[in-house]
Write an enzyme that holds these catalytic residues in place. Structure first.
Site, short mmCIF file in Angstrom:
data_model
loop_
_atom_site.label_atom_id
_atom_site.label_comp_id
_atom_site.label_asym_id
_atom_site.label_seq_id
_atom_site.Cartn_x
_atom_site.Cartn_y
_atom_site.Cartn_z
N GLU A 279 0.75 -1.10 0.08
CA GLU A 279 0.00 -0.03 -0.03
C GLU A 279 0.90 1.04 0.04
O GLU A 279 1.61 1.50 0.78
CB GLU A 279 -1.00 -0.04 1.12
CG GLU A 279 -1.94 1.25 1.28
CD GLU A 279 -3.07 1.20 2.15
OE1 GLU A 279 -3.48 2.24 2.49
OE2 GLU A 279 -3.40 0.22 2.82
N HIS B 214 -3.85 7.22 2.60
CA HIS B 214 -3.27 8.40 3.81
C HIS B 214 -3.75 9.59 3.19
O HIS B 214 -2.98 10.09 2.26
CB HIS B 214 -2.09 8.04 3.99
CG HIS B 214 -1.69 8.74 5.45
ND1 HIS B 214 -1.83 8.19 6.65
CD2 HIS B 214 -1.18 9.93 5.85
CE1 HIS B 214 -1.69 9.00 7.55
NE2 HIS B 214 -1.13 10.06 7.02
#
Length: 256
Positions: free
Chosen positions: A154, A198
């Site tokens: 990720e 994020h």
């Protein structure tokens, strides 16, 4: 690549609000069910060492009660490994964790910690838990993930999102976006499934959603915050629509 871009909804901050006063409200499990009904493809929850939001009981309830895949974010510690092996989530994303940080400040140093990480990746994989490593879009980190045997990475999008806040059209924003583009390409070339997340919002998600090698975005804090104003159902549906539009436009541009 034509597959639908998946949306994983991180519900940590439902628990943050609950923990501000204690008790049971708002309930993270209820939010997970609402996210599923609104079109989420998975649920992400980070069980931190200090239990500042999610608790052990939350992870137990989510593991037992939700139908969507559960992605457990966890530090590489023996305590978290034992919890993951006990509950057997669909996936475990290993993230860096510092006790005093407000939020995750950067990607995992998979390259520098290969020897210590290998045991966690191996044990989780042996338990049929799909391992993901949360890393920066850096060539050495991606190669380390491949060597460790993690099938998924990720990409940490925090630097891009911070640059976007300073100027959506700035050279820095474009440079950070291109780092993500190159990282996603490298991940695919290495045979790694590429996720990203994020700091993503309605305003900055489209360029990332348009990266064709990225197959999943994990978004949490913004959606829970936006839910205060529009409701969780509405926030997730709008994010889903923005992502789908950006992906369709990117695919259309590539085929033109």
């Amino acid at each position: 690549m034509t597959q639908r871009l998946r949306l994983g909804v991180n519900i940590d901050h439902v628990a943050t609000i609950r923990n501000a006063r204690g008790g049971r409200h708002p309930d993270p499990l209820r939010s997970a069910r609402m996210a599923a009904a609104a079109g989420a493809d998975g649920i992400t929850a980070h069980l931190r060492e200090d239990r500042r939001h999610m608790t052990d009981a939350d992870i137990a309830a989510l593991s037992a009660e939700i139908e969507l895949p559960l992605n457990l974010e966890m530090a590489a510690t023996d305590e978290m490994l034992e919890i993951a092996l006990r509950h057997r989530p669909h996936a475990a994303c290993i993230v860096p964790e510092k006790r005093n940080e407000v939020t995750t400040e950067g990607g995992l140093d998979a390259y520098g910690q290969m020897n210590s990480l290998r045991r966690y990746v191996d044990e989780l994989t042996s338990a049929d838990i799909r391992v993901s490593l949360f890393v920066d879009a850096d060539e050495r980190q991606l190669e380390a993930a491949k060597l460790l045997g993690a099938p998924v990475i990720e990409l940490h999008t925090g630097a891009y999102c911070e640059a976007f806040l300073e100027g959506a059209d700035s050279a820095e924003t474009e440079a950070e976006l291109q780092r993500l583009v190159q990282g996603a390409r490298q991940a695919e070339a290495l045979g790694l499934e590429c996720h990203a997340g994020h700091g993503l919002t309605f305003d900055n998600v489209s360029p990332v959603a348009g990266i064709p090698n990225v197959v999943e975005l994990n978004i949490g804090h913004f959606l829970i915050g936006e839910a205060i104003f529009s409701g969780l159902d509405s926030a997730i549906k709008r994010m889903r629509a923005v992502m789908d539009k950006a992906r369709a436009e990117a695919l259309g541009a590539r085929s033109a």
